[in-house]
Design a protein around this motif. Structure first.
Motif, short mmCIF file in Angstrom:
data_model
loop_
_atom_site.label_atom_id
_atom_site.label_comp_id
_atom_site.label_asym_id
_atom_site.label_seq_id
_atom_site.Cartn_x
_atom_site.Cartn_y
_atom_site.Cartn_z
N VAL A 1 0.62 -1.00 0.34
CA VAL A 1 0.20 -0.31 0.05
C VAL A 1 1.04 1.66 -0.51
O VAL A 1 2.01 1.19 1.02
CB VAL A 1 -0.51 -0.25 1.22
CG1 VAL A 1 -1.58 1.24 1.34
CG2 VAL A 1 -1.95 -1.21 0.91
N ARG A 2 0.30 2.17 -0.90
CA ARG A 2 1.45 3.54 -0.93
C ARG A 2 0.37 4.53 0.01
O ARG A 2 -1.25 4.88 -0.32
CB ARG A 2 1.02 4.49 -2.48
CG ARG A 2 2.20 5.67 -2.16
CD ARG A 2 1.38 6.24 -3.68
NE ARG A 2 2.28 5.56 -5.25
CZ ARG A 2 3.37 5.85 -5.12
NH1 ARG A 2 4.19 6.24 -4.74
NH2 ARG A 2 3.81 5.44 -6.70
N SER A 3 1.40 4.59 1.47
CA SER A 3 -0.33 5.63 2.10
C SER A 3 -0.17 7.35 1.70
O SER A 3 -1.86 7.49 1.74
CB SER A 3 0.74 5.45 3.37
OG SER A 3 1.56 5.75 3.48
N LEU B 1 5.62 8.45 -1.05
CA LEU B 1 6.27 7.83 -0.67
C LEU B 1 5.83 6.12 -0.90
O LEU B 1 5.04 6.17 -1.78
CB LEU B 1 5.23 6.88 0.96
CG LEU B 1 5.08 8.52 1.80
CD1 LEU B 1 4.49 8.09 3.41
CD2 LEU B 1 6.34 8.66 2.60
N SER B 2 6.39 4.92 -0.48
CA SER B 2 6.93 4.08 -1.75
C SER B 2 5.85 3.11 -0.97
O SER B 2 4.88 3.10 0.11
CB SER B 2 7.91 3.75 -1.51
OG SER B 2 8.64 3.45 -0.48
N VAL C 1 -3.16 0.45 -4.47
CA VAL C 1 -2.70 -1.10 -4.09
C VAL C 1 -2.00 -1.71 -5.03
O VAL C 1 -2.23 -1.62 -5.94
CB VAL C 1 -3.79 -1.23 -3.25
CG1 VAL C 1 -3.44 -3.10 -2.92
CG2 VAL C 1 -4.24 -0.24 -2.06
N TRP C 2 -0.33 -2.05 -4.52
CA TRP C 2 -0.25 -3.41 -6.00
C TRP C 2 -0.39 -4.70 -4.57
O TRP C 2 -0.25 -4.97 -3.35
CB TRP C 2 1.54 -3.73 -5.44
CG TRP C 2 1.59 -2.51 -6.28
CD1 TRP C 2 1.11 -0.92 -7.25
CD2 TRP C 2 3.46 -1.88 -6.08
NE1 TRP C 2 2.06 -0.54 -7.09
CE2 TRP C 2 3.26 -0.80 -7.35
CE3 TRP C 2 4.67 -2.51 -5.36
CZ2 TRP C 2 4.45 0.23 -6.48
CZ3 TRP C 2 5.55 -1.99 -5.26
CH2 TRP C 2 5.66 -0.69 -6.27
N GLY D 1 7.32 -1.64 8.24
CA GLY D 1 8.94 -2.02 7.17
C GLY D 1 8.42 -2.44 5.98
O GLY D 1 7.46 -2.90 5.40
N ALA D 2 9.48 -2.10 5.22
CA ALA D 2 9.06 -3.03 3.82
C ALA D 2 10.13 -4.52 4.15
O ALA D 2 9.19 -4.93 2.82
CB ALA D 2 9.93 -2.00 2.76
#
Lengths: 125, 347
Positions: A43-45, A49-50, A82-83, B13-14
């Motif tokens: 999710v990109r918030s 941002l990524s 969303v991805w 986090g990622a």
């Protein structure tokens, strides 16, 4: 109890969502008939941002995975994008390899600015 | 004012949290290392255990049991409140209740997802629930007799759940802890809407006030039981604390809950149904009356007011939904050749 009319049966069905899952999709093991594949959700918030990993879900196809992800992970405006990625498409480093795999970075402190000593009084550096 | 929380904060986090699943868990540790001591060292250092790490079988089994029970509680918990959806007294209340019940479904999904990282499929867990081989929280075997019960569940039941769950955000198992962070953020709306609902009733007509009081009278003791048996009778507590799955004892959390609720009840203008409840200056905590554990055990044994109804409804919902799942799977299969990426052969 009779006092409970419990009249929301259809909603309950919808609410429990896809009930068809398999665990360990990554290993492809134990996928019983009828199981839906597992998807990882990113999710990109907000803009700038990524995408960040939010969690996972089961869905029969990508379109449903996106819709389910919207309902599951962005009920409170947590995202603008969303991805969804099939979990099986993720290649991960194994925890067993952890030390040798990441070792090359461990002995190179000179990659950090804090490694260097600066002369007294130097500015903007 | 439901939304106090909007952003996702510093969750996982990622890293690929639930990531690619490995079959029944970890590849056995690499030769020459001692997996058990590596595991113990991570626990001791307050590091998180992640899905592909080696872990003792008992640790895995304990987590599956606890997370499954937790997930089941979320989705069974939809029933008592859904009972009032069509009879909510206003559109505002109805919209709120719908959102809350939908959240519970979401919480169930986060938790099933966490359980799956341990190598146990959601279908398997649901089968066990339907067969009565896994439990859910006893509290949901009580009926919601009036609208005020929706308030009592929000304030007391969700309130107790929050006290239980906040420490779980620091649970040693990463995916469970991350699910709990998300859940806890959402629970605070649940609790507040219940409190607001009760406050409105308690300051309404005498009949409304009485309805609110009656709900508190019925839900107070079962809520205290939600923390589980007393410490000296709790079967799994010691090991779970050692593994840092659990951070506080049942009695400790129960006490915390009581101390939080007493002043909140005063502001509501409602009475907690315990004549022994009083402030203990010396302890700096409230004393409270003895809990009737025989009732707890009866409900746990399946003899609560709604045990059969809850499971019956769950099974029926699952069966009624079968055609939807089949249709979605059939649709996906039919479309797969067209939508699949390159290299995917047509069926």
């Amino acid at each position: 109890m009779s006092a409970e009319a419990e009249d929301a049966g259809r909603r309950t069905t919808a609410g429990s969502g896809g009930t068809e899952p398999s665990a360990d999709a990554g290993a492809g093991a134990g996928a019983a008939a009828g199981d839906w594949p597992l998807w990882e959700v990113f999710v990109r918030s907000r803009r700038g941002l990524s995408h960040v990993h939010a969690g996972s879900l089961h869905a029969p196809d990508a379109a449903m995975a996106l819709r389910n992800a919207r309902d599951l992970y962005t009920r409170r405006q947590e995202g603008v994008s969303v991805w969804v990625v099939p979990s099986t498409a993720v290649t991960a480093s194994s925890p067993d390899e952890k030390d040798p795999f990441f070792a090359p970075a461990a002995d190179k402190p000179y990659r950090h600015p804090t490694f260097y000593e600066l002369p007294e009084g130097v500015r903007n550096l | 004012m439901p939304e106090t929380i909007t952003e996702r904060g510093s969750r996982s986090g990622a890293e690929s949290a639930s990531g690619p699943r490995t079959g029944t868990g970890a590849p056995e540790a690499a030769p020459g290392t001692a997996p058990e001591s590596a595991f113990e060292a991570k626990i001791a250092a307050d590091e998180r255990i992640e899905p592909r790490d080696w872990m003792p079988d008992a640790y895995r089994a304990t987590l599956v049991r606890q997370i499954a029970q937790h997930a089941h509680s979320e989705i069974i918990g939809m029933q008592p409140e859904a009972n009032w959806l069509t009879r909510a007294p206003s559109l505002r209340r109805k919209a709120i209740l719908l959102a809350k019940v939908q959240d519970e479904a979401g919480h169930g999904l986060y938790l099933y997802s966490a359980a799956e990282t341990l190598g146990t499929g959601r279908d398997e867990l649901l089968d066990k629930l339907h067969a009565g081989r896994q439990k859910y929280s006893s509290i949901f075997n009580y009926p919601t007799l009036t609208w005020a019960d929706v308030g009592a569940i929000g304030w007391l039941v969700d309130g107790a759940a929050i006290i239980n769950q906040v420490p779980l955000c620091r649970c040693s198992y990463g995916p469970y802890a991350r699910a709990m962070v998300r859940i806890c953020k959402e629970e605070s709306f649940h609790q507040r809407q219940g409190y607001e609902l009760l406050h409105t009733l308690a300051h309404g007509t005498p009949e409304q006030h009485a309805m609110a009081q009656d709900a508190i009278d019925r839900w107070w003791w079962p809520s205290l039981m939600m923390f589980g048996p007393p410490d000296d009778e709790s079967a799994h507590s010691a090991q779970s604390m050692a593994w840092k799955i659990k951070r506080h004892s049942n009695d400790e959390l129960r006490q915390r809950f009581v101390d939080i609720c007493v002043p909140q009840a005063e502001i509501l203008g409602l009475t907690l149904p315990d004549p022994d409840l009083k402030w203990n200056e010396e302890r700096g905590q409230h004393d409270f009356g003895a809990i009737d554990w025989s009732e707890f055990k009866e409900v746990l044994r399946g003899n609560g007011p709604c045990n059969e109804q809850r499971i019956g409804r769950r099974r029926q919902a699952h069966e009624d939904g079968a055609w939807v799942r089949d249709a979605a799977a059939a649709y996906a299969a039919k479309r797969a050749p067209g939508t699949a990426g390159p290299g995917e052969a047509a069926a």
